[in-house]
Every structure is written in C-alpha cells, then in structure tokens.
Design a protein around this motif. Structure first.
Motif, PDB file in Angstrom:
ATOM      1  N   ARG A 196       0.836  -1.207   0.000  1.00 55.68           N
ATOM      2  CA  ARG A 196       0.000   0.000   0.000  1.00 55.68           C
ATOM      3  C   ARG A 196       0.864   1.249   0.000  1.00 55.68           C
ATOM      4  O   ARG A 196       1.835   1.342   0.760  1.00 55.68           O
ATOM      5  CB  ARG A 196      -0.890  -0.006   1.236  1.00 55.68           C
ATOM      6  N   ASN A 203      -1.564   6.782   1.944  1.00 53.41           N
ATOM      7  CA  ASN A 203      -2.985   6.439   2.065  1.00 53.41           C
ATOM      8  C   ASN A 203      -3.280   6.005   3.508  1.00 53.41           C
ATOM      9  O   ASN A 203      -2.876   4.936   3.935  1.00 53.41           O
ATOM     10  CB  ASN A 203      -3.331   5.328   1.063  1.00 53.41           C
ATOM     11  N   THR A 230      -5.981  14.366  10.723  1.00 55.32           N
ATOM     12  CA  THR A 230      -7.282  13.765  11.019  1.00 55.32           C
ATOM     13  C   THR A 230      -7.138  12.245  11.022  1.00 55.32           C
ATOM     14  O   THR A 230      -6.166  11.702  10.495  1.00 55.32           O
ATOM     15  CB  THR A 230      -8.332  14.136   9.947  1.00 55.32           C
ATOM     16  N   ALA A 243      -6.993  -0.991  10.485  1.00 51.21           N
ATOM     17  CA  ALA A 243      -7.256  -2.038   9.494  1.00 51.21           C
ATOM     18  C   ALA A 243      -7.767  -1.479   8.182  1.00 51.21           C
ATOM     19  O   ALA A 243      -8.858  -0.927   8.111  1.00 51.21           O
ATOM     20  CB  ALA A 243      -8.261  -3.056  10.028  1.00 51.21           C
ATOM     21  N   PRO A 244      -6.953  -1.633   7.127  1.00 56.26           N
ATOM     22  CA  PRO A 244      -7.466  -1.389   5.778  1.00 56.26           C
ATOM     23  C   PRO A 244      -8.123  -2.682   5.296  1.00 56.26           C
ATOM     24  O   PRO A 244      -8.063  -3.702   5.991  1.00 56.26           O
ATOM     25  CB  PRO A 244      -6.195  -1.118   4.976  1.00 56.26           C
ATOM     26  N   SER A 245      -8.748  -2.658   4.139  1.00 56.65           N
ATOM     27  CA  SER A 245      -9.247  -3.886   3.536  1.00 56.65           C
ATOM     28  C   SER A 245      -8.055  -4.826   3.322  1.00 56.65           C
ATOM     29  O   SER A 245      -6.958  -4.379   2.982  1.00 56.65           O
ATOM     30  CB  SER A 245      -9.936  -3.567   2.216  1.00 56.65           C
ATOM     31  N   GLU A 250     -17.030  -1.512   1.327  1.00 57.05           N
ATOM     32  CA  GLU A 250     -16.410  -0.905   2.491  1.00 57.05           C
ATOM     33  C   GLU A 250     -17.319   0.175   3.097  1.00 57.05           C
ATOM     34  O   GLU A 250     -18.232   0.671   2.445  1.00 57.05           O
ATOM     35  CB  GLU A 250     -15.057  -0.277   2.129  1.00 57.05           C
ATOM     36  N   SER A 251     -16.975   0.541   4.335  1.00 58.41           N
ATOM     37  CA  SER A 251     -17.788   1.498   5.084  1.00 58.41           C
ATOM     38  C   SER A 251     -17.903   2.849   4.381  1.00 58.41           C
ATOM     39  O   SER A 251     -17.027   3.254   3.619  1.00 58.41           O
ATOM     40  CB  SER A 251     -17.156   1.715   6.472  1.00 58.41           C
ATOM     41  N   PRO A 263      -7.158  10.311   0.228  1.00 54.90           N
ATOM     42  CA  PRO A 263      -6.140   9.765  -0.664  1.00 54.90           C
ATOM     43  C   PRO A 263      -6.599   8.510  -1.405  1.00 54.90           C
ATOM     44  O   PRO A 263      -6.199   8.278  -2.542  1.00 54.90           O
ATOM     45  CB  PRO A 263      -4.986   9.443   0.280  1.00 54.90           C
TER      46      PRO A 263
END
Ligand code: TXA
Ligand code: MG
Length: 347
Positions: free
Chosen positions: A55, A59, A114, A138-140, A177-178, A227
């Motif tokens: 990644r 991001n 943020t 946690a990202p995907s 995703e959320s 991002p």
C-alpha cells in the motif's frame, strides 16, 4: 511464513488477539469487507500492514474501536455532527473523519491531522478489538489494487505467506467498504459511499454533501480530500464497460458487444441478473434486478471471478445512483475507469 485460516470462535479470537498484542498483523472479518488488523498504537505493527498489502504510504488507515470509550484519547474533539451520526449508525458500516491526537502514530494517518474511526458491528471484530485491548488499524485485507476481500479465502489468496493468521467468519454481509464521512468541516461530506447512504445521513443531520470524485475519475494534477480516491482500486484485468439506458436495449447491446468480443477471439462475460435473457452467454450473477444490497454483497467476489476465469471483456448495466446503488456504482465505476456508455443516444 505459514498462513493459518481458523474459525473466528473464542479460541481463534484469543490467538488473533495475542498476535495483535505481539505486534503482528492478522486477517479480521467485519460486516463490510475483511480487514488486515494491527495494533493502531504500534507504528512497527502498522508498517507491516503497508508492506503486506503493497500500500502507498500516503494512504491513511481506519482505526477500529469496540465501544464509545475506545474513542478516548484518539480524537482531540468530537464534532457535533459526528456525535449524532455515531448515535444513529454505530456500531455499523460508517467511518467518521475527526481531528486526531498525538497518540496516533503518523504512519496510521499518513502524516495527516485527522483520523478515520469506525466501530464495526461484526461480533468477531468487536471481540478481537476488546480482547486485544487496543484500537485496531485495518485497511481492507487485499493486495493494493485488487478488489476488497469479502471472504477469508479472498484474503488467503492475496496474502498467503505474508501474514500468520486469518480469522474466518464466513462471507461479509454488506460487501462494500464502510461509508467514509468527513465531519471536520461545516457540512458532512461523504468521501466514500457505503451502506450508510447519503439519504440516511441527510435524514439524521438535515444536510449532506457527496464528494464529486465518488462518480468521476481524478483529472491530472487534481488533489483529493481522501487519498484512497486517487488510486485505481477494484480494477479487474478484464476491461469493464457499463451501459445505461432503457433496460431492454441495454440487454441487447450487452449481448451484441459480448458476441463481438467472442468473434474476435476474446473471453467475454456479462455481470447481470438471472431474470434477464442472455441466451447461452456466460453470466456472472451480480444481483436480482433492482437489488442494490445484493449487488453490493456480490460485487467484489464477481470482480475476482472475472480475473480467475481469464475474462478479457465484461459488460454490466448501471444501477440508479440512490441508496446503496451509489456505493455499488462507485466501485463499478472505478473498476470500469468510469467508462459508461449510454445506449440509444445521449441521455
Ligand atoms: O469497511 C471498511 O472501512 C474496511 C473495513 C476493514 O473496516 N476498511 C477499509 O479500509 O476499507 P481501507 O484502508 O481499504 O480504506 C480506507 C479509506 C481510504 O480510501 C482512505 O484514503 C480513507 O478511507 N481514509 C482513511 N483515513 C482518512 C482520513 N484521515 N482522511 C480522509 N480519508 C481517509
Ligand atoms: Mg481498501
């Protein structure tokens, strides 16, 4: 490294929590998509997430909490609109962008001031956060650039050999995703659409803005508020074309385009609904006609199946941009490079 896939029962969660506390990363089920979890307060553990996914470092990651007390110390203030959204939609598929504190390592927020916070509703995720006694970044849990994983098998297929453990709680119910909402400005802004829809946010707050990049590509040199928007996510190897227009004409056009690809020696496929008549052509079922929730639950698995089947060109009808349809169209649009054709002349 050997990657184990184990049931997300009490023993599984105990083992996963132990790994999290030891600075390791593990695959974690949530109601939206599977996440790749690490102790959010351990910069070294979070660095492993970026490495395993490939990644980009700019991001930022979402931080997951199990209950409201988990917020303490992570954000420097809670905007009133965030408070109202939490009351209405947490635990659930909603991430709120708020001002962060010093406690959160820079690597989590990509140096920004943020942080995105989410309280998932999935019981295994909540149990893991509680038992780890840590906020969880946690990202995907996909390799960067691949569709998000909605099953433990998807995570295994992307990250085997790179992470020690994946908790398996079956397929994700929501499938996309959320919803990411920026609450730091005057109005709430949806940066990424999800199951908490703009209509629901407006109902709660009386106002909502949807960032323009939800349904259009980024122009050269243009900057974004989130991002994640600038990366070409969810891209299948197949070229994907979306069609809008009168339904019957769209179905006929998809069939014609399919046949042209087949005649030229390509491997075509249709993402469609079982009610439509595509003859003998190969159809991957996205959803029953008009069911955006079902489309959301299937979309990422469908995109992965296209790749696994070696499809070179895929065709799909658009959904109305309302309710969950917006979230599905955001993912389809990005997978298609926002390549949308109007059937029957200009709209
Ligand atoms: O449903 C979800 O949100 C899943 C599960 C695992 O919780 N997580 C997820 O994380 O989708 P990820 O990293 O794949 O996507 C997070 C998105 C990215 O587009 C990122 O740019 C954006 O949220 N984001 C995170 N922190 C942000 C921040 N402080 N400001 C703006 N955007 C942010
Ligand atoms: Mg992702």
């Amino acid at each position: 490294m050997n990657t184990e896939v184990i049931r997300a029962d009490a023993e599984g969660i105990r083992r996963a929590a132990e790994l999290i506390r030891a600075g390791e990363i593990v695959g974690m089920p949530t109601e939206t998509v599977y996440g790749l979890a690490a102790d959010a307060l351990n910069a070294g553990a979070v660095a492993k997430i970026f490495r395993a996914k490939g990644r980009p470092a700019d991001n930022p990651l979402i931080v997951h909490i199990a209950d409201e007390s988990g917020l303490e110390g992570l954000v420097s203030s809670v905007p009133e609109m965030a408070r109202r959204l939490m009351r209405a939609y947490w635990p659930g598929p909603m991430t709120l962008i708020m001002p962060k504190t010093e406690k959160i390592p820079d690597i989590v927020t990509a140096g920004g001031d943020t942080v995105g916070i989410r309280m998932p509703s999935n019981e295994a995720a909540r149990a893991l956060i509680r038992e780890s006694k840590r906020p969880i970044a946690a990202p995907s849990a996909n390799t960067s650039g691949k569709p998000s994983p909605t099953s433990a098998q998807h995570v295994f297929s992307d990250l085997k050999g790179l992470i020690p453990l994946i908790l398996d709680a079956g397929p994700c119910g929501v499938g996309v995703e959320s919803t990411v909402i920026d609450t730091t400005g005057k109005e709430p802004v949806v940066l990424r659409p999800g199951a908490i829809t703009p209509e629901m946010i407006r109902e709660t707050l009386g106002a909502v803005e949807v960032d323009a990049h939800v349904m259009k590509p980024l122009a050269d040199g243009e900057s974004v508020r989130s991002p994640g928007m600038k990366y070409k996510h969810y891209a299948p190897s197949a070229s994907l074309v979306l069609f809008e227009g009168e339904h019957g004409r769209v179905v006929r056009e998809m069939c014609a385009r399919y046949d042209a690809v087949a005649a030229a020696g390509g491997v075509p496929a249709i993402l469609g609904s079982p009610q439509d008549d595509f003859g003998q052509r190969r159809v991957f079922t996205l959803a029953e006609a008009g069911n955006a929730e079902e489309a959301a639950a299937h979309i990422f698995a469908c995109l992965r199946e296209l790749d696994d089947a070696g499809v070179t060109a895929a065709f799909c009808e658009t959904l109305p941009l309302e309710g969950m349809g917006l979230a599905v169209m955001n993912r389809l649009g990005r997978a298609a490079g926002f390549n949308i054709e109007h059937v029957g002349g200009p709209a």
